[in-house]
Design a protein around this motif. Structure first.
Motif, PDB file in Angstrom:
ATOM      1  N   PRO A  45       0.679  -1.378   0.140  1.00 15.63           N
ATOM      2  CA  PRO A  45      -0.072  -0.108  -0.038  1.00 15.63           C
ATOM      3  C   PRO A  45       0.772   1.110  -0.017  1.00 15.63           C
ATOM      4  O   PRO A  45       2.361   1.617   0.663  1.00 15.63           O
ATOM      5  N   VAL A  46       0.752   2.080  -1.042  1.00 16.41           N
ATOM      6  CA  VAL A  46       1.490   3.289  -0.760  1.00 16.41           C
ATOM      7  C   VAL A  46       1.064   4.887  -0.466  1.00 16.41           C
ATOM      8  O   VAL A  46      -0.024   4.747  -1.343  1.00 16.41           O
ATOM      9  N   GLY A  47       1.618   5.763   0.247  1.00 17.32           N
ATOM     10  CA  GLY A  47       0.460   7.105  -0.093  1.00 17.32           C
ATOM     11  C   GLY A  47       1.626   8.254   0.988  1.00 17.32           C
ATOM     12  O   GLY A  47       2.787   7.343   1.507  1.00 17.32           O
ATOM     13  N   TYR A  48       1.467   8.822   1.998  1.00 16.24           N
ATOM     14  CA  TYR A  48       1.806   9.771   2.781  1.00 16.24           C
ATOM     15  C   TYR A  48       1.501   8.475   4.104  1.00 16.24           C
ATOM     16  O   TYR A  48       0.129   8.411   3.790  1.00 16.24           O
ATOM     17  N   ALA A  49       2.058   9.229   4.769  1.00 15.03           N
ATOM     18  CA  ALA A  49       2.215   8.452   6.893  1.00 15.03           C
ATOM     19  C   ALA A  49       0.325   9.437   6.987  1.00 15.03           C
ATOM     20  O   ALA A  49       0.898  10.793   6.670  1.00 15.03           O
ATOM     21  N   ALA A  50      -0.354   8.749   7.504  1.00 19.68           N
ATOM     22  CA  ALA A  50      -1.050   9.692   8.574  1.00 19.68           C
ATOM     23  C   ALA A  50      -0.671  10.047   9.231  1.00 19.68           C
ATOM     24  O   ALA A  50       0.453  10.136   9.729  1.00 19.68           O
ATOM     25  N   GLU A  51      -1.524  11.317   9.554  1.00 19.02           N
ATOM     26  CA  GLU A  51      -0.522  12.372  10.408  1.00 19.02           C
ATOM     27  C   GLU A  51      -0.496  12.115  11.665  1.00 19.02           C
ATOM     28  O   GLU A  51       0.246  11.996  12.404  1.00 19.02           O
ATOM     29  N   ASP A  52      -1.579  10.799  12.035  1.00 20.64           N
ATOM     30  CA  ASP A  52      -1.153  10.145  13.939  1.00 20.64           C
ATOM     31  C   ASP A  52      -0.708   8.554  13.478  1.00 20.64           C
ATOM     32  O   ASP A  52      -1.043   7.763  14.677  1.00 20.64           O
ATOM     33  N   ALA A  53      -0.094   8.304  12.200  1.00 22.79           N
ATOM     34  CA  ALA A  53       0.205   7.104  11.896  1.00 22.79           C
ATOM     35  C   ALA A  53       1.508   7.212  13.366  1.00 22.79           C
ATOM     36  O   ALA A  53       2.342   7.621  13.909  1.00 22.79           O
ATOM     37  N   THR A  54       1.403   5.868  13.383  1.00 19.21           N
ATOM     38  CA  THR A  54       2.799   5.595  14.749  1.00 19.21           C
ATOM     39  C   THR A  54       3.290   3.798  14.128  1.00 19.21           C
ATOM     40  O   THR A  54       2.736   3.496  13.383  1.00 19.21           O
ATOM     41  N   VAL A  55       4.120   4.141  14.950  1.00 27.71           N
ATOM     42  CA  VAL A  55       5.285   2.951  14.404  1.00 27.71           C
ATOM     43  C   VAL A  55       6.117   2.303  15.707  1.00 27.71           C
ATOM     44  O   VAL A  55       5.834   2.482  16.455  1.00 27.71           O
ATOM     45  N   PRO A  56       5.768   0.950  15.888  1.00 35.86           N
ATOM     46  CA  PRO A  56       6.621  -0.002  16.720  1.00 35.86           C
ATOM     47  C   PRO A  56       8.069   0.974  16.811  1.00 35.86           C
ATOM     48  O   PRO A  56       9.218   1.222  16.165  1.00 35.86           O
ATOM     49  N   ASP A  57       8.751   1.235  18.264  1.00 35.30           N
ATOM     50  CA  ASP A  57      10.225   1.207  19.000  1.00 35.30           C
ATOM     51  C   ASP A  57      10.955   0.678  18.630  1.00 35.30           C
ATOM     52  O   ASP A  57      12.078  -0.122  19.517  1.00 35.30           O
ATOM     53  N   LEU A  58      11.601   0.031  17.133  1.00 34.80           N
ATOM     54  CA  LEU A  58      12.545  -0.984  16.569  1.00 34.80           C
ATOM     55  C   LEU A  58      13.926   0.058  17.232  1.00 34.80           C
ATOM     56  O   LEU A  58      13.729   0.611  16.385  1.00 34.80           O
ATOM     57  N   GLN A  59      14.878  -1.285  17.403  1.00 32.21           N
ATOM     58  CA  GLN A  59      15.875  -0.293  17.172  1.00 32.21           C
ATOM     59  C   GLN A  59      16.843  -1.317  16.201  1.00 32.21           C
ATOM     60  O   GLN A  59      16.215  -2.658  15.542  1.00 32.21           O
ATOM     61  N   ARG A  60      17.840  -0.965  15.489  1.00 29.81           N
ATOM     62  CA  ARG A  60      18.529  -1.653  14.037  1.00 29.81           C
ATOM     63  C   ARG A  60      19.531  -2.076  14.951  1.00 29.81           C
ATOM     64  O   ARG A  60      20.312  -1.727  15.688  1.00 29.81           O
ATOM     65  N   LYS A  61      20.588  -3.448  14.290  1.00 29.54           N
ATOM     66  CA  LYS A  61      21.132  -4.006  14.352  1.00 29.54           C
ATOM     67  C   LYS A  61      22.545  -2.904  14.421  1.00 29.54           C
ATOM     68  O   LYS A  61      22.653  -2.457  12.994  1.00 29.54           O
ATOM     69  N   PRO A  62      23.718  -2.842  15.409  1.00 28.42           N
ATOM     70  CA  PRO A  62      24.250  -2.343  14.419  1.00 28.42           C
ATOM     71  C   PRO A  62      25.874  -2.608  13.336  1.00 28.42           C
ATOM     72  O   PRO A  62      25.812  -4.011  13.752  1.00 28.42           O
ATOM     73  N   LEU A  63      26.582  -1.714  13.748  1.00 29.68           N
ATOM     74  CA  LEU A  63      26.792  -2.716  11.763  1.00 29.68           C
ATOM     75  C   LEU A  63      28.021  -3.599  12.260  1.00 29.68           C
ATOM     76  O   LEU A  63      27.725  -4.885  11.627  1.00 29.68           O
TER      77      LEU A  63
END
Ligand code: IYR
Length: 286
Positions: free
Chosen positions: A261-279
Motif C-alpha cells: 500500500p502506498v501513500g503519505y503517512a497518516a498524520e497520527d501514524a505510529t510505528v513500533p519503537d524498534l532498533q536496528r542491529k549495529p554495524l
C-alpha cells in the motif's frame, strides 16, 4: 457371532477410509508442513520445476537472435569527501524508512508512482529477463475487493496457519488481519514475479532467478518510495496469490510476491519503537 463383533471391524475400516481421504484432501507438501510461512502459490518454483513445466512446450533461448553490442560505460565518480557525504546522506535517508500501516487517503500524483516503478525496473535480473509486473491499483472498488480477499485469508492465517509461536513473535508489532490501509491508501502496488516469459508467438523463455530478481526490484522500489517521501508496508499476504491474480486478470506465469500500500503517512501514524542491529552485528570484514 454378535452384531457388535461383526460391525466393529467394518466401522474401523470405514473410519480409516474417511480419515485417509480427508488427510489426502488437506495434504500439504512436507516443505509446506515444515515452513508454513512459504506461500503455497510461490512454493514450487525451483529451477527444476521450471524445467519440468516446460517439458512438452516450445521454449526459446532468452536472447535468441539478439546480438547485443557492448558499449563503453563510465559511471559518475566522486571525490572521497563527496563519497563519504553521499553515502552518509543515503544511509540517513534509508534509516528513516519504517513499515507504516497507517496511510493517509491524501492523493499522490500518479507520475510519482510511475517514476518509482521506473526506478524499480532498473534492477538487475537473471539474463536481463526483467521478470516483474507491477500492478498499480487506485480504483476504490478494486482496492476493496483486494481487502476482502486479503482479510479473509489473513484471518485464517492468524487463527490457524501461522501457529501460536508465529503469532506471539508478531505481538510486539501489533499486526492483525484487519488491513484498513488496503481501502485507504491511494495506491496498492501488487508485485508479481513472472516465473517464465511468454513471447508474442506463445513460446516460453526461462526467467532465471526470477524471485531474487524481483526481490531486488522491490528493494529499489522501497528506496525510491522513501526518496519521494512516501510510505508503505511490505505485506506478503499468505495464500492470497491465486485469488488476487485472478481478480487482476494476470496470466498463470505471474505469481504474487508482495503487496505494497502506498501513500503519505497518516498524520497520527505510529510505528513500533524498534532498533536496528549495529554495524558489527551485520558486517564481517575479512
Ligand atoms: N502477513 C501477516 C503477518 C505478518 C507476518 C510477518 I513475518 C510480519 O513481519 C508482519 C505481519 C500480516 O501482514 O499481518
Amino acid at each position: 457371532m454378535s452384531v457388535v463383533s461383526v460391525l466393529t471391524p467394518v466401522l474401523v475400516l470405514v473410519l480409516c477410509l474417511v480419515m485417509g481421504f480427508l488427510a489426502l484432501r488437506g495434504r500439504r507438501s512436507p516443505a509446506a508442513a515444515a515452513k508454513p510461512w512459504v506461500d503455497e502459490d510461490l512454493r514450487d518454483d525451483s529451477e527444476e520445476a521450471q524445467l519440468r513445466e516446460g517439458e512438452d512446450e516450445e521454449w526459446v533461448d532468452v536472447n535468441e537472435e539478439k546480438e547485443v553490442a557492448h558499449v563503453p560505460y563510465s559511471p559518475q565518480r566522486h571525490s572521497h569527501e563527496q563519497m563519504l557525504q553521499r553515502s552518509l546522506d543515503f544511509y540517513e535517508l534509508m534509516n528513516r524508512r519504517r513499515s507504516v500501516r497507517f496511510i493517509s487517503p491524501e492523493p499522490v500524483p500518479l507520475v510519482v508512482v510511475q517514476n518509482v516503478i521506473r526506478a524499480a525496473g532498473t534492477a538487475p535480473s537473471g539474463a536481463h529477463t526483467e521478470p516483474w509486473t507491477f500492478v498499480v491499483v487506485s480504483d476504490p472498488d478494486v482496492k476493496h475487493r483486494i481487502r476482502l480477499i486479503v482479510e479473509e485469508e489473513e484471518e485464517v492465517n492468524y487463527r490457524q496457519r501461522m501457529g501460536d509461536k508465529w503469532v506471539s513473535d508478531l505481538a510486539p508489532l501489533r499486526t492483525n488481519w484487519i488491513k484498513e490501509y488496503l481501502d485507504v491508501a491511494p495506491y496498492l502496488i501488487l508485485v508479481f514475479k513472472q516465473t517464465y516469459g511468454i513471447l508474442a508467438d506463445n513460446k516460453k523463455r526461462t526467467h532465471y532467478y526470477n524471485e531474487i530478481s524481483v526481490s531486488i526490484a522491490c528493494g529499489l522500489l522501497l528506496a525510491a518510495l522513501q526518496n519521494a517521501g512516501l510510505v508503505t508496508v511490505t505485506s506478503t499476504p499468505l495464500n492470497c496469490g491465486p485469488k488476487l491474480r485472478l481478480l487482476l486478470e494476470r496470466p498463470l506465469n505471474e505469481k504474487l510476491l508482495m503487496l505494497l500500500p502506498v501513500g503519505y503517512a497518516a498524520e497520527d501514524a505510529t510505528v513500533p519503537d524498534l532498533q536496528r542491529k549495529p554495524l558489527p552485528d551485520i558486517m564481517v570484514h575479512i
